[in-house]
Design an enzyme around this catalytic site. Structure first.
Site, mmCIF file in Angstrom:
data_model
loop_
_atom_site.group_PDB
_atom_site.id
_atom_site.type_symbol
_atom_site.label_atom_id
_atom_site.label_comp_id
_atom_site.label_asym_id
_atom_site.label_seq_id
_atom_site.Cartn_x
_atom_site.Cartn_y
_atom_site.Cartn_z
ATOM 1 N N ARG A 29 62.688 23.463 32.171
ATOM 2 C CA ARG A 29 64.135 23.552 31.976
ATOM 3 C C ARG A 29 64.502 24.151 30.623
ATOM 4 O O ARG A 29 65.567 24.741 30.484
ATOM 5 C CB ARG A 29 64.794 22.193 32.164
ATOM 6 N N LYS A 76 58.635 22.775 28.491
ATOM 7 C CA LYS A 76 59.256 22.312 29.729
ATOM 8 C C LYS A 76 59.877 23.485 30.471
ATOM 9 O O LYS A 76 60.411 24.409 29.853
ATOM 10 C CB LYS A 76 60.353 21.285 29.436
ATOM 11 N N ASP A 136 62.876 20.033 20.975
ATOM 12 C CA ASP A 136 63.431 19.005 21.842
ATOM 13 C C ASP A 136 63.472 17.649 21.116
ATOM 14 O O ASP A 136 62.463 17.185 20.605
ATOM 15 C CB ASP A 136 62.554 18.904 23.090
ATOM 16 N N HIS A 180 67.521 9.078 25.122
ATOM 17 C CA HIS A 180 68.746 9.689 24.603
ATOM 18 C C HIS A 180 69.686 9.849 25.780
ATOM 19 O O HIS A 180 69.451 9.314 26.855
ATOM 20 C CB HIS A 180 68.421 11.042 23.952
ATOM 21 N N ASP A 231 68.071 20.433 21.443
ATOM 22 C CA ASP A 231 68.879 20.242 22.648
ATOM 23 C C ASP A 231 69.658 18.939 22.630
ATOM 24 O O ASP A 231 70.609 18.757 23.383
ATOM 25 C CB ASP A 231 67.996 20.308 23.892
ATOM 26 N N THR A 247 68.161 16.985 28.078
ATOM 27 C CA THR A 247 67.418 18.217 27.796
ATOM 28 C C THR A 247 68.043 19.448 28.448
ATOM 29 O O THR A 247 68.233 20.468 27.797
ATOM 30 C CB THR A 247 65.962 18.061 28.268
#
EC number: 3.1.3.1
Length: 551
Positions: free
Chosen positions: A166, A164, A41, A483, A337, A80
């Protein structure tokens, strides 16, 4: 993470099976027994380039494999969830349906109209608020690599573990046998999922690690020049070494220790399920989130990111050593990602004086009040729903249909005049555009926005900040940089492939993360309908021969 690693000792290295093709031949070899798909990530192409000379272990191995240093998360919403939705689906967010980490569904009957990308909003009593949602693949419209592999061979096993939810969910897909992510209680999964003895043991080791205070890490010489204090609103960043008190879960996540925990858990789950040891090809998915937490908490430079990059290299090296010791023929793909941008306070001192924080004048509520005044509207409540002062804006359903376009036009005009705004694009413009097909470095801003556009989920208009405008109005310890922009510092990510015996090469021309699915599917002999994905197969065979199917 030593506590987990010690529970599954391995012996010395064992020779690994041959690669897809023998070097210099066109003869096609057997598929690998295990695919390992890794997402780091916020591991931008910039970070990869900056720290590549310092890698000596796991990332060094991959950096000497098949290297695409200028890969692209080509779409606009470089967050993400949409980023992870592209990695193993071969599709841009406009096809996956995962347009952002959060968006708004004004048709929901619940009070909270904001939805989280990895929730099921139909579960009673839940909302998108942290910890109150029902984790789910509800919003992902397309199958993943694991789904395609399982359809082709029902014996396939798929395990997804990440920092995470997700990341684990979006890459794991619907057919995953196990989907786990880090939580204060160890590993968490969907509601109703009962952990095995192995998962319970892993969780206990993670809980023990979270509950243990950590002294500052030693600062290697390579990080010395990067250790420089940068003042922010609530202190300084840039000189940290991951010291934390016992029980600080956020501190655990924003440290190299969390990546070590995920990699150790992945190795244990592979061993417990014997992935790669059957007649079929299995899939092990690993989502490493510490780099993102470090980037948000401390920025992309400084001692913190330097320590994180060196630790990531070391932890991956230990993980690959354990995989080598199994004797399994495995293939690896590693990407990210999204990229990331450093905090403006440090950018301003490092030759980027235009770096600033976003003005509160662009907050959705502030824009709503300005539009009301300009149009003479007296209705109560905000005119717009938006998750941030950029991205998708949704016109409230309280606005009469006859007034909607007038409200949109006024908002676009007001926002566009702000000096921090690059452009504002009406959703109708994006709805009329085809999905871009040319090389991603040539895409216009509108084409990037189109790749993130879903007519059922995207906003009525999309706000684009100028480059180097950080969409966080105030800096504070814990969240100083981010980001999510349309600009290349957030879009460019490395794409690294490795398999024992595969002849290395480097290709600087741009490729996309949507190309990973058809590439890995080609290695395991899974056919894909070309009209259902956006990516293309990448030829990983140097010289004669190809792993890609004939056109």
């Amino acid at each position: 993470m030593p506590a987990l690693a010690q529970q599954a000792p391995v012996s010395g290295p064992v020779p690994v099976a041959a690669a897809v093709t023998a070097p210099g031949t066109a003869e096609r070899q057997a598929p690998p027994k295990l695919i390992i798909a890794i997402s780091v990530d916020q591991f931008s192409a910039d970070l990869f380039t900056q720290y590549r000379p310092l890698f000596t272990a796991g990332l060094a191995r991959l950096a000497n494999g098949i290297v695409f240093p200028q890969g692209y998360q080509a779409h606009a919403a470089t967050e993400t969830c949409p980023g992870h939705s592209t990695i193993l689906t071969g599709s841009h967010p406009g096809r996956t349906g995962v347009i952002a980490n959060n968006w708004f569904d004004l048709s929901l009957t619940r009070d909270d109209k904001r939805v989280y990308c990895s929730e099921d909003p139909t579960v009673a009593g839940t909302s998108s608020s942290s910890g109150r949602y029902a984790p789910s693949l509800h919003y992902l419209r397309v199958p993943t690599l694991g789904d395609w592999m399982t359809r082709a061979d029902p014996r396939t096993q798929v395990v997804s573990v990440a920092g995470k939810d997700r990341a684990a969910i979006m890459m794991g897909g619907r057919e995953a046998d196990e989907t786990w992510w880090l939580s204060p209680q160890g590993l968490a999964s969907y509601r109703g999922t009962q952990p095995s003895e192995t998962v319970s043991a892993i969780s206990q080791a993670i809980v023990n690690a979270i509950g243990t205070a950590r002294a500052p890490l030693d600062l290697p010489a390579a990080c010395g020049s990067r250790s420089l204090a940068v003042p922010i609103a609530t202190g300084t960043v840039g000189t940290g070494r991951f010291e934390r008190v016992a029980g600080n879960f956020r501190g655990f996540l924003a440290s190299p220790e969390s990546d070590g925990a995920v990699l150790a858990a992945a190795a244990r789950l592979r061993e417990q399920r014997r992935l790669g040891e059957g007649p079929q090809t299995d899939l092990l998915i690993v989502g490493l989130s510490a780099t993102d937490y470090v980037g948000h908490s401390f920025g992309t430079e400084g001692s913190e990111m330097c320590l994180q990059m060196l630790a990531l290299d070391r932890e991956l090296g230990d993980f690959f050593t354990r995989m080598d010791a199994t004797g399994i023929d495995y293939a690896v793909v590693l990407t990210a990602d999204h990229g990331g941008h450093d905090l403006p306070e440090r950018n301003q001192t490092n030759a980027a004086p235009e770096a600033v924080r976003v003005s509160m004048d662009l907050a959705p509520d502030a824009i709503s009040e300005r539009v009301k005044r300009e149009l003479g509207l007296t209705m109560a409540g905000p005119l717009f729903a938006a998750d941030a002062p950029f991205g998708d804006f949704y016109v409230s359903r309280s606005v009469p249909q006859a007034q909607r376009q007038r409200v949109i036009d006024a908002a676009i005009r007001i926002i566009s005049a702000h000096p921090q705004i690059d452009r504002v694009v009406d959703g109708r413009t994006l709805a009329g555009m085809p999905m871009p097909r040319r090389s991603p470095e040539l895409w216009s801003v509108e084409e990037r926005l189109r790749a993130s556009y879903d007519p059922e989920r995207s906003g009525d208009f999309v706000v684009v900040l100028k480059a180097r405008v950080t969409p966080i109005p105030e800096s504070g310890l814990g969240y100083v940089a981010t980001h999510g922009s349309v600009w290349d510092y957030d879009r460019r990510v490395p794409m690294l492939f490795w398999r024992a015996g595969l002849r290395p090469f480097e290709q600087p021309n741009p490729v996309m993360t949507v190309d990973i699915l058809p590439t890995m599917a080609s290695l395991v002999g899974v056919s894909l309908p070309a009209d259902q994905i956006d990516g293309r197969c990448l030829d990983l065979i140097a010289g004669a021969g190809s792993n890609c199917p004939a056109p």
